[in-house]
Motif scaffolding. Structure first.
Motif, PDB file in Angstrom:
ATOM      1  N   ARG A 137     -17.608 -47.133  21.513  1.00 33.39           N
ATOM      2  CA  ARG A 137     -17.497 -48.048  22.648  1.00 33.39           C
ATOM      3  C   ARG A 137     -16.290 -47.712  23.510  1.00 33.39           C
ATOM      4  NH1 ARG A 137     -18.058 -52.844  19.250  1.00 33.39           N
ATOM      5  NH2 ARG A 137     -16.078 -53.526  20.148  1.00 33.39           N
ATOM      6  N   LEU A 138     -15.236 -47.229  22.870  1.00 31.77           N
ATOM      7  CA  LEU A 138     -14.009 -46.915  23.597  1.00 31.77           C
ATOM      8  C   LEU A 138     -14.096 -45.582  24.318  1.00 31.77           C
ATOM      9  CD1 LEU A 138     -10.940 -47.723  24.038  1.00 31.77           C
ATOM     10  CD2 LEU A 138     -10.465 -46.217  22.105  1.00 31.77           C
ATOM     11  N   SER A 139     -14.630 -44.549  23.627  1.00 33.70           N
ATOM     12  CA  SER A 139     -14.528 -43.182  24.137  1.00 33.70           C
ATOM     13  C   SER A 139     -15.856 -42.509  24.449  1.00 33.70           C
ATOM     14  CB  SER A 139     -13.781 -42.309  23.120  1.00 33.70           C
ATOM     15  OG  SER A 139     -14.535 -42.192  21.922  1.00 33.70           O
ATOM     16  N   GLY A 140     -16.976 -43.120  24.052  1.00 35.43           N
ATOM     17  CA  GLY A 140     -18.270 -42.497  24.294  1.00 35.43           C
ATOM     18  C   GLY A 140     -18.679 -41.507  23.226  1.00 35.43           C
ATOM     19  N   GLN A 141     -17.905 -41.381  22.158  1.00 40.67           N
ATOM     20  CA  GLN A 141     -18.251 -40.516  21.019  1.00 40.67           C
ATOM     21  C   GLN A 141     -17.592 -41.078  19.766  1.00 40.67           C
ATOM     22  OE1 GLN A 141     -15.626 -37.851  19.705  1.00 40.67           O
ATOM     23  NE2 GLN A 141     -14.487 -39.647  20.428  1.00 40.67           N
TER      24      GLN A 141
END
Length: 263
Positions: free
Chosen positions: A43-47
């Motif tokens: 959710r924070l970084s996309g990975q």
């Protein structure tokens, strides 16, 4: 303050920690819980992979991208040479180390854990319940090897990785035979990457990681205890002694990283 989302025993996280320490940047370690924590990391970084660096509103994933970001954002104590040839060699060696030491080291470590029950349980976090440590240690090595074969970590893959790492360590020893660093006369991204990633081969001497003291200086049999590669590990430990900050007690007596929910 910079925040590093990490696993304590991730060698790619260690690569970033060493770069941060070399640049004398203050940061907070945030331990990501495998599984649910990685979903929050997505959710924070996309990975889902560590390391991830948070600098204010800026989120950077991947150890190489983090290294290049830090070089642009905090140019004091640069890690990339100015000379074009040395810069090219540095970038090439950083990429080589990620793909060679990083990936092969992971396979070799898993092979060592499969074969050695005591080593397997000793690297578990200190907070791991005793019953779970007992369960992990009781799994037969051949069962783990069979399970690993289906995901590229079986006996043949481990043997190939181990052989490749021997060649890597021999090459590094030869390069460092008459040179203080891998590229030029000052530490570069190449040195910090190779040194940080070698964590997975042999834990450094000194209290740099939240691991049992008896694991310091220990590592993968046949690599960590091979006298032929001692020049490399001695060089690595000197680099640590000069630039890597040892753990200090903060909110806990062990100096372990903070575990928090990711916003």
């Amino acid at each position: 303050m910079l925040e590093l989302y990490q696993f304590e025993l991730s060698h790619y996280s260690e690569k970033v920690r060493l770069i941060l320490d070399y640049k004398e940047l203050e940061y907070r370690k945030i331990e990501v819980t495998p599984g649910v924590g990685q979903l929050e990391l997505f959710r924070l970084s996309g990975q889902r992979q560590v390391p991830v660096l948070k600098d204010g509103d800026t989120i950077v994933a991947d150890s190489t991208e983090i290294a290049l970001y830090l070089e642009r954002r905090y140019p004091t104590k640069p890690t990339l040479p100015v000379d074009p040839k040395q810069r090219g060699l540095c970038l090439m060696m950083e990429e080589w180390a990620d793909e060679s030491i990083g990936l092969k080291g992971r396979k070799a470590l898993i092979g060592a854990l499969n074969k050695n029950q005591n080593f397997r349980t000793s690297i578990l976090p200190n907070s791991t319940p005793d019953f779970f440590k007992t369960l992990v240690g009781a799994i037969p090595g051949d069962v783990l090897d069979m399970l690993g074969s289906g995901v590229g970590f079986g006996g043949d893959a481990v043997k190939t990785a181990h052989t490749g790492l021997k060649q890597d360590l021999e090459a590094l020893c030869l390069i460092l035979q008459e040179s203080p660093y891998l590229v030029g006369d000052t530490p570069t991204l190449a040195d910090l990457t190779v040194a940080g990633l070698s964590l997975i081969l042999k834990f450094p001497q000194g209290s740099y990681l939240n691991i049992p003291a008896e694991l310091q200086g220990k590592g993968i049999p046949g690599l960590a205890d091979n006298s032929a590669y001692e020049p490399f590990f001695a060089w690595r430990d000197r680099l640590y002694a000069e630039f890597r900050k040892p753990l200090v007690a903060t909110n806990s007596a062990s100096g372990s990283p903070t575990s928090i929910e990711i916003e």
